[in-house]
Design a protein around this motif. Sequence first.
Motif, PDB file in Angstrom:
ATOM      1  N   THR A 140      38.912  40.074  30.740  1.00 58.51           N
ATOM      2  CA  THR A 140      39.220  41.319  31.442  1.00 58.51           C
ATOM      3  C   THR A 140      40.725  41.488  31.597  1.00 58.51           C
ATOM      4  O   THR A 140      41.262  42.578  31.374  1.00 58.51           O
ATOM      5  CB  THR A 140      38.518  41.343  32.815  1.00 58.51           C
ATOM      6  N   ALA A 141      41.429  40.403  31.941  1.00 60.41           N
ATOM      7  CA  ALA A 141      42.887  40.478  32.088  1.00 60.41           C
ATOM      8  C   ALA A 141      43.548  40.805  30.755  1.00 60.41           C
ATOM      9  O   ALA A 141      44.470  41.626  30.695  1.00 60.41           O
ATOM     10  CB  ALA A 141      43.421  39.154  32.637  1.00 60.41           C
ATOM     11  N   GLU A 142      43.084  40.218  29.684  1.00 60.27           N
ATOM     12  CA  GLU A 142      43.692  40.444  28.369  1.00 60.27           C
ATOM     13  C   GLU A 142      43.386  41.839  27.836  1.00 60.27           C
ATOM     14  O   GLU A 142      44.248  42.510  27.275  1.00 60.27           O
ATOM     15  CB  GLU A 142      43.195  39.379  27.381  1.00 60.27           C
ATOM     16  N   ALA A 143      42.142  42.287  28.005  1.00 55.07           N
ATOM     17  CA  ALA A 143      41.719  43.567  27.427  1.00 55.07           C
ATOM     18  C   ALA A 143      42.068  44.761  28.313  1.00 55.07           C
ATOM     19  O   ALA A 143      42.232  45.877  27.823  1.00 55.07           O
ATOM     20  CB  ALA A 143      40.220  43.547  27.163  1.00 55.07           C
ATOM     21  N   GLY A 144      42.133  44.526  29.618  1.00 57.97           N
ATOM     22  CA  GLY A 144      42.440  45.620  30.525  1.00 57.97           C
ATOM     23  C   GLY A 144      41.231  46.449  30.930  1.00 57.97           C
ATOM     24  O   GLY A 144      41.385  47.529  31.503  1.00 57.97           O
ATOM     25  N   TYR A 145      40.047  45.966  30.646  1.00 55.11           N
ATOM     26  CA  TYR A 145      38.813  46.646  31.019  1.00 55.11           C
ATOM     27  C   TYR A 145      37.857  45.634  31.628  1.00 55.11           C
ATOM     28  O   TYR A 145      37.831  44.480  31.210  1.00 55.11           O
ATOM     29  CB  TYR A 145      38.108  47.250  29.795  1.00 55.11           C
ATOM     30  N   PRO A 146      37.015  46.075  32.554  1.00 57.00           N
ATOM     31  CA  PRO A 146      35.990  45.153  33.060  1.00 57.00           C
ATOM     32  C   PRO A 146      34.974  44.861  31.965  1.00 57.00           C
ATOM     33  O   PRO A 146      34.690  45.716  31.128  1.00 57.00           O
ATOM     34  CB  PRO A 146      35.354  45.926  34.218  1.00 57.00           C
ATOM     35  N   MET A 147      34.468  43.669  31.962  1.00 52.51           N
ATOM     36  CA  MET A 147      33.471  43.241  30.986  1.00 52.51           C
ATOM     37  C   MET A 147      32.253  42.728  31.730  1.00 52.51           C
ATOM     38  O   MET A 147      32.322  42.379  32.903  1.00 52.51           O
ATOM     39  CB  MET A 147      34.017  42.092  30.122  1.00 52.51           C
ATOM     40  N   THR A 148      31.154  42.663  31.041  1.00 52.57           N
ATOM     41  CA  THR A 148      29.973  41.987  31.561  1.00 52.57           C
ATOM     42  C   THR A 148      29.599  40.907  30.561  1.00 52.57           C
ATOM     43  O   THR A 148      29.954  40.987  29.379  1.00 52.57           O
ATOM     44  CB  THR A 148      28.788  42.955  31.753  1.00 52.57           C
TER      45      THR A 148
END
Length: 186
Positions: A140-148
């Motif tokens: 999430t920190a690297e991509a900038g989006y929340p993930m599941t």
Amino acid sequence: SEYVNNRERVLASVPADRDSSKLLFIRMIYGGHWEAWCREHGVSPRELPPIVEAFRIEQEEARRLDAEGHADLLARLRAEDAGRAEELLQYLLNTQEERRVIDAVQKAVDRLGGQTMSFEHDGVYVYAPCDEAKLLRCVTAEAGYPMTAKACAAYDCDALCRVAKKLAGGGDWDTIDSVSYTHLTL
């Protein structure tokens, strides 16, 4: 957006099966309207929850901003296919961003000492030698989006190897890596 933060609840609020409901929202991302979807799916517009029209308006504004921010690209697309230029612009921008996010996830997984196993249109199968919480924080920190994250379905390795041997023949089908894979949804 409410759709992003509560996708399953929003999809369930549309009077159609999940796949059809999801297509309604995808259609609006690319400039389509709920009116045509309702006609195609036999749904009365009065049955739609307010989020549908709110999402359409939100996406209309997003497309306007994208058009302003990429005027040169939009002009080139209009020269190629005037009737679909705005839709194609969204496709190009969304595909480009999705690729950036997938690359960012792969980078984060690599840094954790893991491995990206398979790329999906809206997710990635990965192995990471850490717990799920750490994996999600890093990607999430690297991509900038929340993930599941979803654990991969369990299966009988012995039965799978017997079938693989029978169908593929040859090869070392007796050696099985004992790792747990995770599917990350973007």
